[in-house]
Scaffold this motif. Structure first.
Motif: not given
Length: 288
Positions: A229-236, A205-208, A168-178
């Motif tokens: 809620a971080t938008g394109r950022g990242l927080r677990g 995160q759930s995604g479809f 799937l396309p990534v939702v948060q930018d940093l996820a493009a690295s994995w």
């Protein structure tokens, strides 16, 4: 008497992902969360639906230790036995192939852990998308050849493809690295096949979405989840854990997000028997 639009499903699957168990001597992920109670809660909730299978799509261990996989078996297998459910283990980027295969699959190997399972006429193919030592996934030429060979003969009820890295396309930018590499070539193999759905995880995160017209159901983590809620950022965060209830019908496959936790009652609970009686009173029947 009116008949409901759909009969009851022919197959029910509990889809778990990203359990991230550790050696019980050091159980906390990132020093914060013990994922074992979340896994137990998900198994308890899934039991109410009597699934035919429990499919766990990777990152089953956080540290790749033999002890973590033994702990996973200790928790999952007795619950699955009580449900009468087959357990299907899929490896992810945090998993160690050798320990995973020895403890969960019954044979030690460092080779890709592709698997084929059958739930009656429904086939479940497990595609190893991991690259040892890397967070990102990859669909190799060898993996594609294995998958194409399996799909050459359609299954009576079609195929579910289970893999760790969600295509799937990534939702948060940093996820493009994995993310998963090679999705275009995977799409070419899936096009025109009998694959009815892809079960995956990885992003917490759930995604479809779809790949080659095939619905992709990505389950969130049973360990920790991403705060959107971080938008394109990242927080677990230690919250919003969930599993997916997958129901296979003749002409569709549905996936319902099932969050963990108990919350205040708004509409009074009704048992299955009470619901059946109410449907009869309203002149509705569900076949199957």
């Amino acid at each position: 008497m009116r008949t409901a639009e759909y009969p009851r499903p022919s197959r029910v699957i509990a889809h778990f992902s990203d359990t991230h168990l550790r050696d019980p001597a050091d159980p906390l992920v990132r020093g914060v969360v013990d994922p074992r109670p979340h896994l137990v809660a998900a198994l308890d909730a899934a039991a109410a639906h009597a699934p035919e299978a429990i499919v766990l799509t990777g990152d089953l261990s956080d540290d790749g230790s033999f002890a973590s996989y033994l702990e996973l078996r200790r928790i999952v297998e007795p619950a699955a036995d009580r449900m009468g459910a087959q357990v299907i283990w899929v490896n992810g980027n945090h998993d160690d192939r050798e320990a995973f295969s020895e403890v969960l699959l019954g044979g030690s190997t460092r080779e890709p852990l592709h698997q084929a399972h059958h739930l009656g006429g429904l086939r479940v193919l497990c595609l190893d998308t991991t690259v040892p030592g890397e967070d990102a996934g990859e669909v190799t030429a060898e993996s594609l050849a294995w998958l194409a060979d399996q799909l050459a003969q359609p299954a009576p009820e079609g195929t579910i493809l289970a893999m760790h890295h969600a295509p799937l396309p990534v939702v948060q930018d940093l996820a493009a690295s994995w993310e998963l590499h090679g999705q275009t070539t995977l799409s070419a193999v899936l096009a025109g096949s009998d694959v009815r759905a892809i079960l995956a995880g990885h992003f917490h995160q759930s995604g479809f979405g779809t790949l080659a017209g095939v619905p992709v159901h990505a389950a969130t983590s049973l360990c920790y989840t991403q705060d959107l809620a971080t938008g394109r950022g990242l927080r677990g965060t230690d919250g919003a854990q969930a599993w997916h209830l997958v129901r296979v019908h003749a002409h569709t496959v549905t996936s319902t997000v099932a969050p963990l936790g108990h919350h205040p009652t708004v509409v009074a609970e009704r048992s299955a028997e009470e619901s059946a009686a109410e449907l009869t009173r309203r002149g509705i029947r569900i076949e199957g």
